[in-house]
Design an enzyme around this catalytic site. Structure first.
Site, PDB file in Angstrom:
ATOM      1  N   ASP A   1       0.826  -1.175   0.012  1.00  0.00           N
ATOM      2  CA  ASP A   1      -0.080  -0.182  -0.055  1.00  0.00           C
ATOM      3  C   ASP A   1       0.853   1.144  -0.026  1.00  0.00           C
ATOM      4  OD1 ASP A   1      -2.667   1.407   0.252  1.00  0.00           O
ATOM      5  OD2 ASP A   1      -1.397   2.056   2.089  1.00  0.00           O
TER       6      ASP A   1
ATOM      7  N   GLU B   1       1.215  -0.322  -5.211  1.00  0.00           N
ATOM      8  CA  GLU B   1       0.251   0.628  -5.424  1.00  0.00           C
ATOM      9  C   GLU B   1       1.021   2.009  -5.894  1.00  0.00           C
ATOM     10  OE1 GLU B   1      -3.486   2.981  -3.538  1.00  0.00           O
ATOM     11  OE2 GLU B   1      -1.638   2.509  -2.371  1.00  0.00           O
TER      12      GLU B   1
END
Ligand SMILES: *[C@@H]1O[C@H](CO)[C@@H](O)[C@H](O)[C@H]1NC(C)=O
Length: 706
Positions: free
Chosen positions: A358, A418
């Site tokens: 993330d 990401e």
């Protein structure tokens, strides 16, 4: 500038793939050198043991934190807290007596360790699942109370405790008699040959009921759906413990604890093992980009200082400008140990098969991709020049994280970034000078669809722009394509289905009456958007749970603003199970896409050749891995004898047809009895053509008959 002649060997492979990187060779090389230097330091720190990176990480999670010795019945505890002078373990087991269990040893780096001997009856002194805390005495004699940083279980306090001590999570010593025994091996996956189809999910919302779903329910109810749909990986969000449910799992408080809201650690193991038994890999959405600011139940100010795990508050690098969270200091040796061990732990203890990292963009840049720094034009200076504001320590950390994953899981271990910035080399192997990720998320794709649906009339959709955005990716750097992920479903935004059909979804999804114009359009475009994203947008595909059947509305977790309601914190699987509603059509089409891909393979193959993007006809035609994809986006026009180019001569037949009744279409094409023989005349730069009937808002996939 570095000339061709003195290209550093450690990035030569990356430059061979992209010669435009050549002027930046020295920067790329020095970034790699930092990671390699750290690797060396890690090795040297293990002295004569000469551990590999994976062995280093494993030794860390096996020694830090609390550990029960099955033979001696001793419990050992190790904790890094350099700002503390003394440390004590307290808990239910010693009646929270701060004098009883001091961690006697403190090494030069501030690592405390101690042994809690067995009871007189030779049992563990700390009962299974009982509460513990660590108490640090600081230089000035004051004492602070923390949850052990490596704790593997933290739970919400009961009402009484919360009333007395506040709402902070409580640490628990997880040491069950009956440990879950894994029955299945990890699915074999060869990323060079096989396609990756990811089902993104959140355990807590995976129920139609207005409550928090559990690991057990997910195992029983959702895994079979994922299997049937044909996905081969599930990506779990919100696993790492987060005291704030509404953070969607992104404000992590306890990095080694799997969220107790959904059940206990053994139940998560069972979930993963069951997935493995179905041939489904499980990825963890890992949050190493930042951490919750919580002190009493997080790792912020853990040892009383503001700069233990994180950059100091005065450095300007210690806090995220938007997320109200703390930012790790990847340059610190102990922080690297903590984070790398964290990755190894999830792979070994739970059996995770890979990670979706993330917030990679936030990690990569000192500006975190926020404000002006967030406007990436693709100019290489933005990533690789002296003005690029890249956090080279974060880059080096990600390189090590990827090294570790690929050492632990050399076959099929998957790392997904990401990253919205498009950092070049991010998804190239470490061995040729890349950062080592296997895939990046194609974050521009959902943005394009939402923008089109929000701002453009159907007749103004630009076929050239759609194909460009879907095909625009770095050579040999793989992309996970998706039309929408959890991001698009968050409150403030809404799912694609809801953009398309909105309030009509409450009244007009029934099969008992003919589809209205709105529902007709919505269902047709929902299918086309997913299929073209799937087939043109990347080397892998991701669906967020519920969207496979066109989930309406949005996601909003219980919080003060919505009166702690679970109304929008659930996925309404009841909708797809209702045979009288049209959701099942969208679901069946999703299933057909995954299974057709499974049979004919297009994802993990070289990019498509787009032979047609026709702005007036609203037609897009491309070939990929020998398959022929035909899309008619025109809102009204159907074409009876539409000529499409195709390279290979032969007889083609339909393997996927979005107009089938089962998919909510009209069965206008008799695909079982359709054969298309090529005519050997050049058309749209292809050597042959066929002519097809292609109704408005329909897509077809054809394969050459053997
Ligand atoms: C911090 O902890 C409190 C309870 O101790 C919790 O209510 C809150 O949501 C937490 N915040 C974050 C961002 O984790």
């Amino acid at each position: 500038m570095t000339g061709q002649t003195d290209i550093p060997a450690n990035v030569k492979g990356a430059l061979d793939l992209d010669p435009w990187l050549t002027p930046y060779a020295r920067t790329l090389s020095s970034r790699r050198n930092l990671a390699d230097k750290w690797l060396q330091e890690i090795k040297e720190s293990t002295k004569d043991k000469n551990l590999t990176l994976a062995e280093f990480a494993r030794e860390a999670y096996a020694s830090y934190g609390l550990h029960a010795n099955k033979v001696t019945r001793e419990i050992t505890y190790r904790e890094w807290a350099p700002n503390a002078k003394r440390a004590f373990l307290v808990g239910d087991f010693n009646s929270w007596d701060e004098t009883k269990n001091e961690l006697i040893e403190r090494d030069a780096y501030g690592v405390f360790s101690g042994v809690i001997p067995p009871t007189a009856t030779n049992d563990y002194a700390i009962p299974h699942d009982s509460r513990v805390k660590v108490v640090f005495e600081l230089e000035d004699g004051s004492r602070i109370y923390r949850l052990p940083a490596w704790i593997t279980r933290a739970t919400q306090p009961d009402k009484e405790t919360a009333a007395q001590w506040g709402p902070s999570y409580e640490a628990r010593f997880w040491n069950p008699e009956n440990v879950y025994k894994f029955k299945h091996k990890r699915p074999s996956f060869n990323p060079d040959q096989e396609s990756l189809k990811i089902y993104e999910a959140h355990v807590g919302i995976s129920t139609p009921e207005e409550k928090v779903g559990s690991y057990k329910e997910f195992t029983a109810n959702i895994l079979p759906r994922i299997k049937e749909l044909g996905y081969n990986a599930v990506q779990l969000m919100a696993i790492m413990e987060h005291a704030y449910y509404a953070s969607f799992g992104y404000q992590v408080t306890n990095f080694f604890a799997a969220s107790s809201r959904f059940g206990n650690p053994e139940e998560l193991k069972e979930l993963i093992d069951t997935a493995h038994g179905m041939g489904i890999m499980v990825f963890l959405d890992v949050v190493h980009s930042h951490a919750s600011k919580n002190v009493t139940d997080g790792i912020n100010m853990f040892d009383g200082s503001d700069h233990q795990y994180f950059h100091s508050l005065t450095s300007g690098r210690g806090e995220h400008p938007l997320w109200d969270s703390r930012l790790f200091n990847y340059g610190s040796f102990e922080v690297k140990r903590f984070l790398l061990a964290n990755l190894a732990f999830y792979i070994d203890f739970y059996g995770f098969d890979g990670f979706r990292f993330d917030g990679v963009t936030s990690m990569l840049y000192l500006h975190h991709g926020v404000g002006e720094g967030g406007a990436f034009s693709g100019n290489y200076d933005e990533y690789l020049s002296e003005f690029s504001a890249v956090d080279e320590e974060a880059v080096a950390y990600l390189m090590l994280a990827n090294d570790l994953l690929h050492e632990l899981l050399p076959k099929g271990g998957t790392a997904i970034a990401e990253d919205v910035s498009g950092y070049p080399t991010l998804c190239l192997p470490r061995s040729i000078g890349g950062v080592g990720f296997d895939y990046r998320l194609g974050m521009a794709l959902p943005d394009m669809w939402i923008k089109l649906l929000k701002e453009k009339k159907d007749e103004d959709w630009d076929m050239g722009q759609i194909t460009h955005t879907l095909s625009n990716r770095r050579y040999r750097e793989k992309v996970v394509a998706y039309a929408e992920s959890h991001d698009q479903a968050l409150v403030g935004d809404k799912t694609l289905a809801f953009w398309l059909m909105d309030a009509a979804m409450y009244t007009d999804m029934t099969t008992l009456k003919p589809a209205t114009l709105v529902v007709d359009r919505g269902i047709a475009l929902h299918k086309l958007i997913r299929l073209i994203t799937h087939s043109l947008g990347g080397e892998s595909y991701l669906n967020f749970e519920g969207n496979e059947f066109g989930h309406p509305e949005w996601l909003d977790f219980p919080n003060a603003n919505n009166g702690d309601s679970y109304r929008y914190a659930r996925r309404q699987f009841n909708l797809v199970d209702d045979k009288l509603l049209r959701y099942k059509h969208l679901n069946d089409f999703d299933k057909a896409i995954q299974h057709t891909e499974g049979k004919y393979k297009w994802l993990n193959t070289p990019p498509a050749y787009v032979s047609l993007k026709h702005e007036t006809d609203k037609m897009i035609v491309f070939e990929r891995n020998g398959l022929l994809f035909i899309f008619n986006f025109h809102p009204t026009e159907s074409y009876s004898e539409y000529r499409v180019g195709v390279e290979e001569p032969g007889c083609y037949r339909i393997v996927l047809n979005s107009d089938k009744k089962d998919f909510g279409g009209y069965d206008r094409i008799d695909d079982k009895n359709s054969e298309f023989f090529t005519t050997p005349l050049e058309w749209n730069n292809r050597k042959n053509y066929i002519q097809v009937y292609i109704p408005s808002r329909v897509a077809l996939v054809l394969t050459k008959q053997e």
